[in-house]
Every structure is written in C-alpha cells, then in structure tokens.
Design an enzyme around this catalytic site. Sequence first.
Site, PDB file in Angstrom:
ATOM      1  N   HIS A   1       6.200  -7.392   0.154  1.00 32.19           N
ATOM      2  CA  HIS A   1       5.998  -6.134   0.886  1.00 32.19           C
ATOM      3  C   HIS A   1       6.926  -5.029   0.346  1.00 32.19           C
ATOM      4  O   HIS A   1       7.752  -4.485   1.089  1.00 32.19           O
ATOM      5  CB  HIS A   1       6.198  -6.330   2.398  1.00 32.19           C
ATOM      6  CG  HIS A   1       5.491  -5.288   3.224  1.00 32.19           C
ATOM      7  ND1 HIS A   1       5.003  -5.527   4.480  1.00 32.19           N
ATOM      8  CD2 HIS A   1       5.194  -3.984   2.978  1.00 32.19           C
ATOM      9  CE1 HIS A   1       4.446  -4.428   4.974  1.00 32.19           C
ATOM     10  NE2 HIS A   1       4.551  -3.471   4.067  1.00 32.19           N
TER      11      HIS A   1
ATOM     12  N   ARG B   1      -2.502  -4.536   4.391  1.00 28.05           N
ATOM     13  CA  ARG B   1      -2.066  -5.491   5.405  1.00 28.05           C
ATOM     14  C   ARG B   1      -2.668  -6.862   5.111  1.00 28.05           C
ATOM     15  O   ARG B   1      -3.854  -6.965   4.785  1.00 28.05           O
ATOM     16  CB  ARG B   1      -2.488  -5.031   6.812  1.00 28.05           C
ATOM     17  CG  ARG B   1      -1.651  -3.891   7.381  1.00 28.05           C
ATOM     18  CD  ARG B   1      -0.195  -4.301   7.598  1.00 28.05           C
ATOM     19  NE  ARG B   1       0.645  -3.250   8.147  1.00 28.05           N
ATOM     20  CZ  ARG B   1       1.447  -2.455   7.429  1.00 28.05           C
ATOM     21  NH1 ARG B   1       1.508  -2.574   6.119  1.00 28.05           N
ATOM     22  NH2 ARG B   1       2.209  -1.550   8.024  1.00 28.05           N
TER      23      ARG B   1
ATOM     24  N   GLU C   1       4.858 -12.317   7.896  1.00 23.94           N
ATOM     25  CA  GLU C   1       5.894 -11.961   6.908  1.00 23.94           C
ATOM     26  C   GLU C   1       7.273 -12.338   7.438  1.00 23.94           C
ATOM     27  O   GLU C   1       7.603 -11.972   8.557  1.00 23.94           O
ATOM     28  CB  GLU C   1       5.816 -10.463   6.611  1.00 23.94           C
ATOM     29  CG  GLU C   1       4.503 -10.112   5.925  1.00 23.94           C
ATOM     30  CD  GLU C   1       4.400  -8.665   5.465  1.00 23.94           C
ATOM     31  OE1 GLU C   1       5.324  -7.873   5.715  1.00 23.94           O
ATOM     32  OE2 GLU C   1       3.381  -8.342   4.842  1.00 23.94           O
TER      33      GLU C   1
END
Length: 321
Positions: free
Chosen positions: A281, A233, A262
């Site tokens: 990601h 994270r 994000e």
Amino acid sequence: MIFHILVPDNVHQEAIDILQTNADIRVSAPGKLERAALLEAVVDADAMIIRSGVTADAELINSAPQLKAIARAGVGVDNVDLAAATAQGVVVMNTPGGNTISTAEHSIGLMLALSRHIPQGHQSLAEGRWERKAFTGVELKGKTLGIIGLGRIGQAIAARAQVFEMNVIAHDPYLPPEVAAAMNAPLLALNEVYASSDYLSLHALVTDETRGMINAESIGRMKRGIRIINAARGALINAADLAAALQSGQVAGAALDVYEQEPPPADHPLIGLPNVVHTPHLAASTSDAQVTVAVEAAQLVIDFLLHGKAENVCNPAENSS
Ligand code: MLT
C-alpha cells in the site's frame, strides 16, 4: 475554548506544526496507537486526523463524546464508519486531490515492473544469478489499457499511459462520456473493456456493486493474457479467483498495492506468486503527497472547528451537517 485534536497515525509533521501554532488548539500526535490506548486517547478529542491505519468504527466514534470532525489525510474513507459518525453528528472530510499524482505514478510503475519483471530481475541478480531469458518482457506501446473508474487518478493514468503510446479505454458510469472522449479515453461497457484490454487498472471505490468485481466470472470474459493492476482497494478483487487465473495463464500477471486485509495474512493466495508484483500500500506514500494531504487535513479541521466551514464532506448527503 481550546480544541483537542488527536493525530493517532503517521501524519506528516508539517500538519502537526500548523496545528501547534494555533493558540486555540491543543494537539496530541502520539503516532499509531494500540486499540486500547486509542480508545482512551479519543475520549476528550474534538477532532481526529487519520490515514488508513486507523479504523474509525462505531466503537471508537462512540468513545469520543466531544468528537466533531474526522479528517482523513487521503482519499478513501472506507476505514471510517460513516453511518456511526453521522449518527453522532461527526463530520467526516477527506483530501481527495492530494495524492492523485503519486498514486497514478505508482500504478504506471507497477505496470512497467510487471511488464519487464523488474522485481524478479533485481532479486535474481541480488541472489548472484545472471538470468536474462527468463525475464523477457513486453512493451506497453500499442497495448490497450482499460481503466475502471476514470476519476482524478484514472485520468492521470490515462494521460501518462498515452505518453507510452498505449490505447486507453475506460469504464465509468458516473463520468459524462464527452469528458472521456475529450481525453481520448472512450467510455465503454464493462464487458467491452474486459474483452479488449491487455492491461486493466482498477480505480473504483468499493461498493456493493464493485466488491469482488474481479472474479472467476469476469476474468473469464477478459482477453487471455491480460495483466491486472490494483492500486485502489483490495476488496475489488476475489483473491482466490485471481490466483487460479494467474496459475492457468488466463491472467498473465497482476500488480497489487492493496489487499482486502492489510497487512495481508501470511497465506494470502496472491502473495509470492511468480507472476505477481506486490507492494505494501505504497501508492500514496511519497513525501510530496504526504505533505499535501496532511496539510490539507489540518486546514480542514481548523476551518471546521474554528470557522464552522466544512469542505470535502463524506457523510451521506441526506444526513450531513
Ligand atoms: C487513500 O485512500 O488516500 C490511499 O489509499 C492512501 C492511504 O490510504 O493512505
């Protein structure tokens, strides 16, 4: 009674097919929705299946008076307001095992890409240059990998790093030391991991304790020239402090798959630095993992709505249903 299951995210079709074959279920799978449309769509939902693209905050949960369950096709439930869900009697479940291998493989891929300047070499050749000296790399063999968080993913990384003949050490306050010792990945104090690691791979949850744990102070305790990999994270890292350390050479390189926000803002201090490799990601984004987590999430919802069985519950223990 027919249950309405809303899937407002890119969840693999196999899960939708499983839900659609059940006569007691009506599925709506519109894919990603704008916020206003999402708030409307959830009004009569009995359950939702989401990935990290949906923020299930108090406003969303409170807009769904019939909502009984949220299944997260993935591990992290940091995009779900667990307190609000618990207060509304909504059970939150996740699929913790389904993307372990994909995430571990991506972390190893990032480590290799960082060590051998693979993205930079690719880009340079694509732009018509033949540069070899600038992209001299380092081997993984014989280097020490520190893993912060030796859970499922951390353990899968340890096993793979050992195949590359890396020495693995770890920090994990929750794992019995004998489990780590049996994997030849001894548990050490955080300071010792920082001071001894050539590579540091983060696999911790974001809590009050771990938020921003990679910062100017902790980086100062690391071995000079360390390389940091984060596929957990973004909030574990203070981005401005890491950028400063990358510029000073205290940190030789960083490989990042996750960001506090994000997508990251255009002026994010780590995006585009020459010694940073980054991906959007992608760690869990394999067809293998996405089928597994989606099918598991569909099964969790079916079991809960139709059979009253709750598994992988993430609500705080004292309040969970
Ligand atoms: C997870 O928490 O499962 C991963 O970060 C992947 C994802 O967010 O979809």
